[in-house]
Design an enzyme around this catalytic site. Structure first.
Site, PDB file in Angstrom:
ATOM      1  N   TYR A 141       0.905  -1.080  -0.083  1.00 37.50           N
ATOM      2  CA  TYR A 141      -0.074  -0.061  -0.078  1.00 37.50           C
ATOM      3  C   TYR A 141       0.837   1.226  -0.083  1.00 37.50           C
ATOM      4  CZ  TYR A 141      -4.727  -1.987   0.833  1.00 37.50           C
ATOM      5  OH  TYR A 141      -5.870  -2.570   0.740  1.00 37.50           O
ATOM      6  N   ASP A 219      -3.334 -18.108   0.110  1.00 43.30           N
ATOM      7  CA  ASP A 219      -4.664 -18.555  -0.805  1.00 43.30           C
ATOM      8  C   ASP A 219      -5.222 -19.991  -0.093  1.00 43.30           C
ATOM      9  OD1 ASP A 219      -1.993 -19.765  -0.873  1.00 43.30           O
ATOM     10  OD2 ASP A 219      -1.876 -20.388  -2.849  1.00 43.30           O
ATOM     11  N   ASP A 243      -6.813  -6.788   3.976  1.00 42.81           N
ATOM     12  CA  ASP A 243      -7.757  -6.292   3.401  1.00 42.81           C
ATOM     13  C   ASP A 243      -8.754  -7.153   2.722  1.00 42.81           C
ATOM     14  OD1 ASP A 243      -9.095  -4.000   2.181  1.00 42.81           O
ATOM     15  OD2 ASP A 243      -8.227  -4.268   0.323  1.00 42.81           O
TER      16      ASP A 243
END
Ligand code: NAD
Ligand code: IPM
Ligand code: MN
Length: 353
Positions: A141, A219, A243
């Site tokens: 980010y 994952d 997020d």
């Protein structure tokens, strides 16, 4: 107690739901004999429109001077032009960074009466209570980014100190809960994840050997959140992974409209923001679910003001209205529903007992 709240409503449903959090806090102030004051400031798209910037200096100053910051949401189609050079989301990233709010706590609390609203089978929901610690001021980010010749890049990097400070908080929380800590990373591919894994393992071994600690690849975690969500207690992870996984986890509860979060630093005011966004598709209809914002008010009382009894009273009132069958459309599973203000009225009535 005297306390000052900075209220940054932002865009879309942001101001609609934050106003409900303020109503509940005003009620609690009367009930428990506190003196709370509220000051509004601009952030996001509304700030771009009036000030040309998504995070005006005055907003940062107001937030810094407050005891806690309540944030609604930022963003919307009006400010989505990729050539504009300024985006509402910069305001949110900016205030997190300015206040050094490196730890974003996202509790996933299941309400048994909401089982119908979740796409998961009821037996999967039993016993789910997860507390995510999402790193909030580092990683991809905030990495260098740019474009040239039809290519684009954005760098993911973490320092040992950035990893240690959030892992310490998450580990302490795990010790106070069920004693289970899960690190989620992508250490089979990404170098920053390999740093996370090494630093976290070393820290837990040295300082929290009593914890039941494990690591899960991101994952696989996306799958486990659906197949065995009740196996997790405290989960710590990097900014981007946190997020994505918490939006997924919101569907365990039933709706994004139910999920609050607390963004905390090592000192200074905390910032309390729903996990959901500005929901442009329902903004202005009066139908947004205010419970995430109301639960944010509870987190502000707990984490920034140390008012545990008051925080617990708000949470109990939210459980009561859900048990009583009140539903905004997002959690109504097609049944009868109420609006933003009526839902809040019911929470306030439940606080009165
Ligand atoms: P969103 O969270 O705004 O909406 C996703 C879906 O959830 C929509 O169907 C919406 O109606 C529903 N929803 C969200 N909150 C709800 C609530 N309280 N009650 C009922 N339904 C609710 O995500 P999006 O549509 O992907 O993003 C819209 C904008 O919000 C984008 O500009 C995005 O950048 C921004 N955003 C901001 C924040 C924030 O400010 N913290 C968080 C996420 C997204
Ligand atoms: C969130 C949001 C923000 C994020 C965006 C709007 C910058 O999705 O708070 O989850 O990605 O952190
Ligand atoms: Mn998000």
């Amino acid at each position: 107690m005297q306390a000052r709240f900075a209220v940054l409503g932002g865009d879309g449903i942001g101001p609609e739901v934050t106003a409900q959090g303020v109503r509940v806090l005003n009620h609690v102030a009367g009930q428990f004999d506190h003196d709370f004051s509220f000051d509004d400031a601009l952030i996001g798209g509304v700030a771009i429109d009036t000030d040309g910037t998504a995070l005006p200096r005055a907003t940062v100053d107001l937030a810094r001077a407050a005891d806690a910051v309540l944030l609604g949401a930022v963003g919307g189609p009006k400010w989505d032009d990729p050539t504009a050079g300024v985006r509402p989301e910069q305001g949110l990233l900016g205030i997190r960074k300015e206040l050094e709010l490196f730890a974003n706590l996202r509790p996933i609390t299941v309400f048994p009466a909401l089982a119908d609203a979740s796409p998961l089978r009821p037996e999967r929901l039993a016993g789910v209570d997860i507390l995510f610690y999402r790193e909030l001021t580092g990683g991809i980010y905030f990495g260098d980014s740019g474009r040239s010749d039809g290519a684009a890049y954005q760098v993911m990097s973490y320092t040992t100190a950035e990893v240690e400070r959030i892992v310490r908080l998450a580990a302490a929380a795990a010790r106070a809960r069920l004693g289970k800590l899960t690190l989620v990373d992508k250490a089979n591919v990404l170098e920053p994840s390999r740093l996370w894994r090494q630093v976290t393992t070393d820290l837990v071994t040295a300082e929290y050997p009593d914890l039941d600690f494990d690591v899960v690849l991101v994952d696989a975690m996306a799958m486990y959140l659906l197949s065995r969500p009740s196996d997790f207690d405290v989960v710590v992870t990097a900014n981007l992974f946190g997020d994505i996984l918490t939006d997924e986890a919101s569907m365990i509860v039933g709706s994004m409209g139910m999920l609050p979060s607390a963004s905390l630093g090592s000192s200074g005011p905390g910032l309390f923001e729903p996990v959901h966004g500005s929901a442009p598709d329902i903004a202005g209809t009066g139908l947004a679910n205010p419970l995430a914002a109301i639960l944010c008010a509870a987190l502000a009382l707990r984490h920034s003001l140390g008012l545990e009894a008051e925080a617990a009273a708000i949470e109990a009132a939210v459980h009561t209205v859900i048990d009583d069958g009140l539903r905004t459309p997002d959690i109504a599973a097609g049944g009868a529903s109420v609006g933003t203000v009526e839902m809040t009225d019911a929470v306030i009535a439940a606080l009165n007992g």
